[in-house]
Design an enzyme around this catalytic site. Structure first.
Site, mmCIF file in Angstrom:
data_model
loop_
_atom_site.group_PDB
_atom_site.id
_atom_site.type_symbol
_atom_site.label_atom_id
_atom_site.label_comp_id
_atom_site.label_asym_id
_atom_site.label_seq_id
_atom_site.Cartn_x
_atom_site.Cartn_y
_atom_site.Cartn_z
ATOM 1 N N ILE A 123 0.891 -1.149 0.000
ATOM 2 C CA ILE A 123 0.000 0.000 0.000
ATOM 3 C C ILE A 123 0.938 1.209 0.000
ATOM 4 C CG2 ILE A 123 -1.775 1.268 1.253
ATOM 5 C CD1 ILE A 123 -2.718 -1.335 2.429
ATOM 6 N N PRO A 124 1.120 1.865 -1.152
ATOM 7 C CA PRO A 124 2.239 2.800 -1.357
ATOM 8 C C PRO A 124 2.070 4.186 -0.737
ATOM 9 C CG PRO A 124 0.915 2.693 -3.332
ATOM 10 C CD PRO A 124 0.326 1.675 -2.381
ATOM 11 N N CYS A 125 2.067 4.240 0.586
ATOM 12 C CA CYS A 125 1.981 5.535 1.245
ATOM 13 C C CYS A 125 3.237 6.372 0.996
ATOM 14 C CB CYS A 125 1.718 5.362 2.738
ATOM 15 S SG CYS A 125 2.876 4.292 3.605
ATOM 16 N N HIS A 126 4.327 5.718 0.564
ATOM 17 C CA HIS A 126 5.561 6.455 0.274
ATOM 18 C C HIS A 126 5.422 7.330 -0.970
ATOM 19 C CE1 HIS A 126 5.775 2.702 -2.043
ATOM 20 N NE2 HIS A 126 6.525 3.354 -2.909
ATOM 21 N N ARG A 127 4.375 7.130 -1.769
ATOM 22 C CA ARG A 127 4.177 7.924 -2.986
ATOM 23 C C ARG A 127 3.398 9.212 -2.736
ATOM 24 N NH1 ARG A 127 2.344 2.738 -6.656
ATOM 25 N NH2 ARG A 127 4.282 1.546 -6.391
#
Length: 300
Positions: free
Chosen positions: A247-251
């Site tokens: 779940i790409p919260c880093h984006r």
């Protein structure tokens, strides 16, 4: 009336409504009753509350009720019947439905600390350091970057202190970890078993729409989740994401273009964005013509 004055009035209305809910949740007030406390129509109040609180009045009432029931079950060891009655719910079945919908488990499972759950976990290397992946029979429930294995396991056990834990890698974990080594076009379906509120799940689902190698902002994610004025609540939901990278919260970056914070470190966040961009746009020979990138600019 100026925007700032109207904003202050709206804030006070929502604060009043929340205070009313906290004091009267035991009789489960309806939308019309709550709206009447702040002299608004039910429809207007519903929209205003959702914009400011990041969730509907009904869901907020459910969260309050659930927290009270959890306290009764865990701290006072109340029976399910007594917990339902003291929370203002008409039956134990309603309490059961509320727990399953929000907590992802039955009230009995919560009371016994997840005693019926079996959780596998394993540690693996990744391009961004040691990662612990954990899964239930339904799917991946946690994926965190942590070099200290004991600390990682302790944090996992906090949520389900009585669950059965086994250090073992299963198919759910293998599918999840392949994201670091397999062509993304050929990845197998990764199943997740997440525990979160409806609002959190909407935010996490919105994160999945950000293409690899690209970024978005907290404001855009708030809009995608249907709560354009709840950027702060969205930021909190993003920060509580239990499954790193998948779940790409880093984006998600700040609207100013700066990287912003990250649960597992801003340096790791920068590395992730750079690594992903390299997968999408492989390094060109030094004498090659520059490539025109028509996608969003990545700030690293």
């Amino acid at each position: 009336m100026s925007t700032s004055i109207q904003s202050q009035i709206d804030y006070q209305r929502i604060a009043t409504a929340i205070e009313y809910l906290l004091e009267n949740f035991r009789h489960q007030p309806g939308l019309e009753e709550i709206a009447a406390q702040v002299h608004l129509s039910p429809a207007h109040f519903q929209r205003l509350f959702s914009d400011w609180a990041g969730t509907s009045p009904k869901k907020f009432l459910q969260f309050i009720s659930l927290e009270h029931a959890k306290s009764l079950l865990k701290e006072k060891q109340a029976t399910l019947f007594d917990a339902a009655h003291e929370t203002g719910l008409s039956s134990t079945s309603r309490l059961h439905d509320l727990f399953v919908k929000i907590e992802g488990m039955s009230p009995a499972d919560y009371k016994n600390g997840g005693r019926s759950l079996r959780i596998n976990y394993s540690f693996s290397g990744s391009p961004f350091g040691m990662v612990m992946t954990a899964s239930t029979a339904k799917g991946v429930c946690s994926m965190v970057f942590e070099e200290n294995k004991e600390k990682a396991l302790e944090n996992l056990q906090v949520t389900f202190p009585n669950a059965s834990f086994s250090e073992a890698r299963d198919e759910h974990q293998a599918n999840a970890l392949s994201i670091f080594s397999t062509d993304w076009k050929h990845l197998k379906t990764v199943k997740l078993h997440l525990k979160g509120t409806d609002f959190q799940l909407k935010v996490w689902e919105s994160l999945l729409t950000i293409p690899m190698g690209e970024v978005s902002t907290y404001g855009r994610i708030a809009g995608a989740a249907g709560h354009s004025k709840a950027s702060r609540a969205v930021g909190t939901a993003i920060g509580s994401n239990p499954v790193a990278f998948l779940i790409p919260c880093h984006r998600v970056i700040r609207s100013s273009g700066t990287i912003g914070g990250y649960r597992w470190g801003s340096t790791r966040k920068q590395l992730m964005l750079g690594w992903e961009r390299a997968q999408v746009e492989p390094e060109m020979p030094l004498d090659a013509e520059p490539h025109s990138d028509e996608g969003p600019e990545v700030w690293i």
